[in-house]
Structure formats: C-alpha cells, structure tokens
Design a protein around this motif. Structure first.
Motif, PDB file in Angstrom:
ATOM      1  N   TYR B  96      59.013  13.928  11.431  1.00 53.05           N
ATOM      2  CA  TYR B  96      58.171  14.982  11.305  1.00 53.05           C
ATOM      3  C   TYR B  96      56.792  14.142  12.085  1.00 53.05           C
ATOM      4  O   TYR B  96      56.361  14.885  13.277  1.00 53.05           O
ATOM      5  CB  TYR B  96      57.735  15.657  10.263  1.00 53.05           C
ATOM      6  CG  TYR B  96      56.697  16.584  10.294  1.00 53.05           C
ATOM      7  CD1 TYR B  96      55.301  16.310   9.749  1.00 53.05           C
ATOM      8  CD2 TYR B  96      56.727  17.883  11.071  1.00 53.05           C
ATOM      9  CE1 TYR B  96      54.216  17.131   9.818  1.00 53.05           C
ATOM     10  CE2 TYR B  96      55.350  18.716  11.147  1.00 53.05           C
ATOM     11  CZ  TYR B  96      54.324  18.306  10.332  1.00 53.05           C
ATOM     12  OH  TYR B  96      53.286  19.128  10.512  1.00 53.05           O
ATOM     13  N   SER B 100      55.608  14.803  15.967  1.00 50.01           N
ATOM     14  CA  SER B 100      54.299  15.461  16.137  1.00 50.01           C
ATOM     15  C   SER B 100      53.298  14.626  17.092  1.00 50.01           C
ATOM     16  O   SER B 100      52.578  15.166  17.674  1.00 50.01           O
ATOM     17  CB  SER B 100      53.821  15.949  14.706  1.00 50.01           C
ATOM     18  OG  SER B 100      54.611  16.594  14.140  1.00 50.01           O
ATOM     19  N   ASN B 110      55.237  22.017  15.318  1.00 48.90           N
ATOM     20  CA  ASN B 110      56.414  21.532  14.525  1.00 48.90           C
ATOM     21  C   ASN B 110      56.096  21.936  12.978  1.00 48.90           C
ATOM     22  O   ASN B 110      54.914  22.005  12.592  1.00 48.90           O
ATOM     23  CB  ASN B 110      56.488  20.004  14.636  1.00 48.90           C
ATOM     24  CG  ASN B 110      57.683  19.552  14.353  1.00 48.90           C
ATOM     25  OD1 ASN B 110      58.935  20.141  14.066  1.00 48.90           O
ATOM     26  ND2 ASN B 110      57.895  17.915  14.247  1.00 48.90           N
ATOM     27  N   GLN B 111      57.288  21.970  12.359  1.00 47.14           N
ATOM     28  CA  GLN B 111      57.230  22.218  10.907  1.00 47.14           C
ATOM     29  C   GLN B 111      58.265  21.754  10.107  1.00 47.14           C
ATOM     30  O   GLN B 111      59.225  21.305  10.904  1.00 47.14           O
ATOM     31  CB  GLN B 111      57.499  23.917  10.893  1.00 47.14           C
ATOM     32  CG  GLN B 111      56.887  24.822  11.786  1.00 47.14           C
ATOM     33  CD  GLN B 111      55.662  25.372  11.353  1.00 47.14           C
ATOM     34  OE1 GLN B 111      55.228  24.738  10.344  1.00 47.14           O
ATOM     35  NE2 GLN B 111      55.128  26.601  11.548  1.00 47.14           N
ATOM     36  N   THR B 135      63.348  19.773  10.428  1.00 46.89           N
ATOM     37  CA  THR B 135      62.327  19.328  11.246  1.00 46.89           C
ATOM     38  C   THR B 135      62.688  19.135  12.679  1.00 46.89           C
ATOM     39  O   THR B 135      63.861  18.715  12.713  1.00 46.89           O
ATOM     40  CB  THR B 135      61.150  18.469  10.730  1.00 46.89           C
ATOM     41  OG1 THR B 135      59.995  18.677  11.290  1.00 46.89           O
ATOM     42  CG2 THR B 135      61.550  17.042  10.951  1.00 46.89           C
ATOM     43  N   LYS B 136      61.963  19.079  13.703  1.00 50.81           N
ATOM     44  CA  LYS B 136      62.273  18.715  14.855  1.00 50.81           C
ATOM     45  C   LYS B 136      61.800  17.388  15.241  1.00 50.81           C
ATOM     46  O   LYS B 136      60.878  16.909  14.803  1.00 50.81           O
ATOM     47  CB  LYS B 136      61.403  19.786  16.102  1.00 50.81           C
ATOM     48  CG  LYS B 136      61.960  20.824  16.117  1.00 50.81           C
ATOM     49  CD  LYS B 136      61.370  21.521  17.651  1.00 50.81           C
ATOM     50  CE  LYS B 136      60.149  22.566  17.064  1.00 50.81           C
ATOM     51  NZ  LYS B 136      59.754  23.429  17.915  1.00 50.81           N
TER      52      LYS B 136
END
Lengths: 305, 323
Positions: B96, B100, B110-111, B135-136
C-alpha cells in the motif's frame, strides 16, 4: 524515613550503613561468583564488611568492603557478627536496586527482627524498594588457609587484569592443570597448560612492561593448579576492571599457595554536580579488594619445596 | 453475515505500530468481536486461566465505510491468530505504501480493505472463513488471507458478551502510575525471585508490590499516587513505618485491599506499554476478584482522554486476599 540505629526492642542494631553506588558493590561481589549456588559468610566489623566464599577446601575468595566505601557506616556490635547468606541471592537482590538512571543509594541494616539482612532504597520518599534477606548461622570455614610468605624474598608479580584473564581463558583444556613458573633470569612468568598438545604463555618482565607491571622472584619455582580454580579467579572480573586495566597481583606463598588480588572500583559514576575528582584517578577509599586463595596440586612431580 | 471496511491511515498506525505489538504479548490467539459501532480484540474471556485483555476501538478510530450485518444483531465474533494477522497487515501495508507513494501527478486513491470471506483453501473441498486484506499494487490487486475460526454461534457470542460485561466492572479505587518504565524495570528484576506477587492498593494512593519466598522478601512501594474513586487521608504519624506495616494497618482499617497474582501475568500486562499509553491505573475489583489495570490514551497533543480507544487487562487472583 527514620534511620535510627535502634530496632523495635530498643537494642542498637549491629550495623546501619548506606552506600551510594550499588552497581559497584554488585561488580565486586560478582567477581567471586563462579558457581550458581554459593554460600557466603559475611563478617561485620568496625573496619567494614568482609564476604567469604570457598569451594572444597581448595579455593577461597574474600571481598573486602572497607567502611570508607560507605556514605555512612554506624557500627554498634560487640565483637564481630558473622552470618551466612546465599551469594547469588544477595547479588541478585542488590541488582534490583541498581536501576540505571536513578541515583542508587541504599541503606543496609543488620540484624532484622529475625536476623535478616535489611535493605532499603533511600533515593526518594515516594517510591521505595526494600528487601529482607534470610541469613543462617554460618558453618565454620573449613579451610584455614594460613597464607605465609614463601621465603625471605617474596615471590609475586603484577600483571594487567585484562591480560591475565585472556591468558587463563586461552589456556582452557578440559580436565587440565595449569603450571605457573616464575624464574628470575631472565625475569619471566610462564603459564603452561597441557592437554591435546600444550600451550605456553610467557610474560617477560623487560619485554612487556605494559603487561607485567611488577615482578619479584629470587629463584625458579613452579606449581600446578587445577584449571577450574584458576579460572574462577578471573572469570567474573567486572568489565570495569578490564576497562580500567588495573593490575592484578599474584603471590606464591609457602607450599605453593597462590594468592590472586584484584581491585574493583566502587566509585559513583561521574555526575555533573559531583565533587568527586574522577579524572582517571581513583581515591583509594573507593576501591574494593578481592582476594582469591588457590591450593596447589601436590604430586610427586612437584619441582620444589 | 457480512463485514467490509476500509482501514484509515490512522487505523493502520494504531494497529500496526502500537496495538498489535502489545496484544501479541497478551496471547497468540484472541477473539475479534465486531459490532455496529465497535471493534474488539479480546483475550481469554471465554477460558478461565490466563490474563484477560480487552482492547476496544470505536469503528471511526480504525475504519471508514464500515459495513456489518449478521443475523445476530449485526454482531460477528471469531478467533484469530494475532501473529498471522500482524504479519498479513505488515505485508499489505508495504504494498500500500509503495504504490501510494509512487502516484503520478496528484493523489493516488488507494485503500486497504478488510473483509470477511469464505474461500476454498488449498487441498480442501470445504470453504472456510478468512479475514481478507486487499489493496492495490503496481500491476494488480494484492490480497492477504488470514484464516479464522468459524464465527461464534449465537450462544457462544452471548457468553462472550456476558464475559465482556463482567470485564467492564470498575474497581472502586484506582491509583495512577506515572512512570510505567520504573514499574517495568522493577518487576523485570524481581521476577526471577518468585512466582507469586502480593499487590496491595490503598485509598491513600499507595501501590505496594511484594514477592516473598522462604529466603527473601522483595518489595516496592509507590506512594502518593493520584487516586480516582474512593479515597482517604493518610493517617498521621505512620509515615515512618515500614511499607509492610503501613499496608497491614491500612488493610485492617478497610482502607486498602491486597491480592496475589502471578508475576508472569503482571509482567505480561506491563507489555501493554507497547501500545504507548499515556498512563496506567491499577485497582482491585470488589471482593478481590481480580487486579485490573486500565491504560489511558490521550488525544495526541492534549491531555484529553481519547474515548475512541481503550485497553485494559484483568489479572486473575491466585488466592483471595485478606480484606
């Protein structure tokens, strides 16, 4: 926090004393810990406190804490009280008081209502640590070592403590004896160990004056000592002694009895507002004396006496 | 039964840097208890022996977009291995953070999403429940699955809630310990002496710890601590007496309580300092049922209690004290 030297029954306590550097005392006592369980005998006198440990009549150690080491030392006993205490327990207990960052002042009193040794921190009114250590009636010291000089000329040498410890560590062979030889010409001390092969370490007086600081010997002598007892004399030398790199003095007495002496600093660590002069010089009264006595191995091959 | 939420940055920080390291020390396995408004980590509430720990978060402290539904009043509970949870969270956070921070021209949205799912694990035909973090990453979504127990039945959950209600009982007198470090250092050195410790707390603001064996008694007393709840004035003329004497007299007068706890449990509870509380309150619940320690957290930069997070421990008492 009254510290009157009178107990609940109105009798004067034998001893009320206060020290301001617990870590130093812990270091001094740790130097005579060579086993997990050791019973120590403590002797109190108007001169200070002596703690004695021994093993199987072959090895004895004494720690001298003279009264000048203490901030306060009020002695009111008749004669010299003696009591037995577990060394490990006593040291671990003192360690509880030695908390980094605090000024470690403790008061020690003897005897408590049940003949205990009483300890109490005296730093602050709002937080206090205390301990009561059970004591016993001590066994008489079984071994009366009676150290006597070997002859008219003393036989001794002084070597840097770090070098001595290293030499003894290097000589480790399982089940072996270590032979210590002094010879006057050329002046030299030899440590020799025999095992799978042999190892010899020489300290030459004129060659290594920074290692061998003093030397006195008028004839060649040689004795053997059990490795584990010799090792006990240096195994737990506190780090401060190694760092200060003081000398340790070894003396050979009559019959080959070996005396090993160390000096352990008990000085308060430097604090910004302290008046103690700590620029490398230790006032003599801030030093604890440690003595070990090691009996030699006696067999038919002994060279002398 | 559904649960889905997004971990906020604040939530990530609270969990990964503070609470999970502390809760790890309380025990490997704990229950996660999720309600409409709160998220709990509960240790040893359903089995009798060990140290109990209750960490409670208001959902806003950790999450946004928090959605929960179940047939049991929208409550869900299950057991989880905290070390697995911690490891999964750490690895998700790494991805993450990397992604980010590499956002091109502006804020990258993003989460970290957390969800309850049922999946088929490897080598099995039976779908089992997982708590999943997603997450991405750079090229694809990154998923970490943490295996969990079957969610608790209605009956078990009722038992858990009842235990939680009991655990919220407040002692009548609490003393505030300013310096947890000092306490921890002392207990660290004391703990090799014995297994059992006497703890007494007085209405005068004294906290007295003592470990005693046949060969040695070792104690520490902290006086003039701030008192919450029932208080009393220190009786005159007792200041010079020993800690043991003063404690005995206070107990006789009913101004103090004393209990015996396991030294190991006490030391464990001190590990909660890893959650970085601002101070700790100690108290003994009525009839000497347990020793409670409540950790207080301030809103950062203030001295206001942060009511969205709470952590307290209950140490079982070994032998009823003489009250």
């Amino acid at each position: 926090m009254s510290s009157s030297a009178i107990d609940a029954d109105g009798d004067a306590l034998d001893l009320v004393c206060q020290l301001d550097n617990v870590q130093g005392i812990v270091d001094a006592l740790t130097s005579v810990r060579w086993k997990r369980h050791q019973d120590a005998v403590v002797e109190l006198s108007e001169h200070g406190i002596v703690l004695i440990v021994e093993e199987s009549s072959c090895l004895q150690a004494k720690v001298y804490l003279q009264k000048e080491l203490f901030v306060k030392y009020e002695y009111s006993a008749e004669g010299r009280p003696r009591f037995g205490v577990s060394l490990g327990l006593f040291v671990d207990c003192l360690n509880t008081f030695s908390v980094p960052g605090n000024s470690n002042s403790i008061e020690i009193r003897y005897p408590g209502p049940d003949m205990q040794l009483l300890l109490k921190s005296v730093d602050s009114l709002d937080a206090c640590i205390y301990a009561e250590v059970r004591t016993r009636i001590p066994d008489t010291i079984s071994w009366d070592y009676n150290f006597e000089p070997a002859g008219s000329t003393p036989l001794h040498f002084t070597v840097k403590s770090a070098a001595l410890k290293e030499a003894i560590d290097d000589l480790e062979w399982p089940g072996s004896n270590i032979q210590i030889t002094l010879q006057p010409n050329p002046p030299c001390v030899t440590f020799r160990g025999e095992g799978h092969g042999d190892l010899q370490i020489d300290f030459m007086y004129y060659a290594n004056t920074d290692l061998l600081i003093a030397f006195s010997c008028d004839r060649q002598i040689s004795y053997r000592y059990k490795y584990k007892f010799l090792r006990a004399t240096t195994a737990n030398i506190p780090g401060s002694v190694i760092r200060d790199n003081r000398g340790s003095k070894l003396t050979i007495g009559r019959g080959g009895m070996l005396k090993v002496q160390h000096l352990v600093s008990v000085a308060k660590p430097p604090v910004s507002h302290s008046h103690v002069d700590y620029a490398g010089y230790q006032q003599p009264s801030r030093i604890a004396y440690i003595e070990f006595f090691v009996k030699p191995e006696v067999d038919d091959n002994t060279v002398n006496d | 039964m559904k649960f889905k939420a997004n971990l906020t940055d604040h939530g990530v920080n609270l969990l990964e840097k503070r609470f999970l390291p502390a809760l790890d020390k309380m025990g490997k396995i704990c229950h996660l208890y999720l309600t409409r408004d709160h998220f709990f980590f509960l240790h040893n509430l359903l089995n009798g022996d060990g140290i109990q720990s209750i960490a409670q978060f208001k959902k806003e402290a950790l999450f946004e977009d928090y959605r929960i539904s179940s047939q049991n009043e929208d409550r869900i509970a299950f057991a989880i291995d905290l070390s697995l949870l911690h490891r999964a969270l750490r690895s998700i956070i790494t991805v993450y953070a990397e992604f980010s921070s590499h956002g091109v021209g502006g804020v990258v949205s993003n989460q970290i999403q957390i969800r309850l799912v049922k999946k088929l694990p490897a080598h099995s035909q039976q779908p089992t429940p997982f708590l999943t973090f997603e997450t991405k990453g750079y090229k694809s979504a990154v998923i970490q699955d943490v295996p969990i127990s079957k969610p608790l039945s209605r009956a078990d959950m009722a038992e858990l809630q009842a235990a939680l209600d009991t655990a919220q009982e407040m002692p009548r007198t609490l003393v505030k310990v300013r310096d947890m470090n000092q306490l921890e250092q002392f207990v660290d050195r004391m703990k090799h002496v014995g297994d059992v410790m006497n703890v007494s707390i007085s209405k005068y603001g004294d906290l007295h710890l003592q470990i005693s064996t046949t060969l040695i008694t070792l104690g520490a007393e902290f006086r003039k601590l701030l008192v919450l709840g029932e208080q009393a004035e220190v009786p005159r003329g007792e200041g010079n007496l020993s800690a043991q004497t003063r404690t005995q007299r206070a107990i006789q007068r009913g101004d103090a309580m004393i209990v015996q706890v396991s030294v190991k449990h006490f030391f464990k509870s001190l590990q909660c300092h890893l959650a970085k509380p601002d101070c700790a309150f100690y108290g003994i619940t009525s009839q000497g049922a347990c020793l409670t320690v409540i950790f207080q957290f301030f809103v950062p930069g203030t001295r206001q209690t942060d009511k969205s997070i709470s952590l307290h421990c209950r140490l079982p008492v070994l032998d009823p004290g003489s009250n």
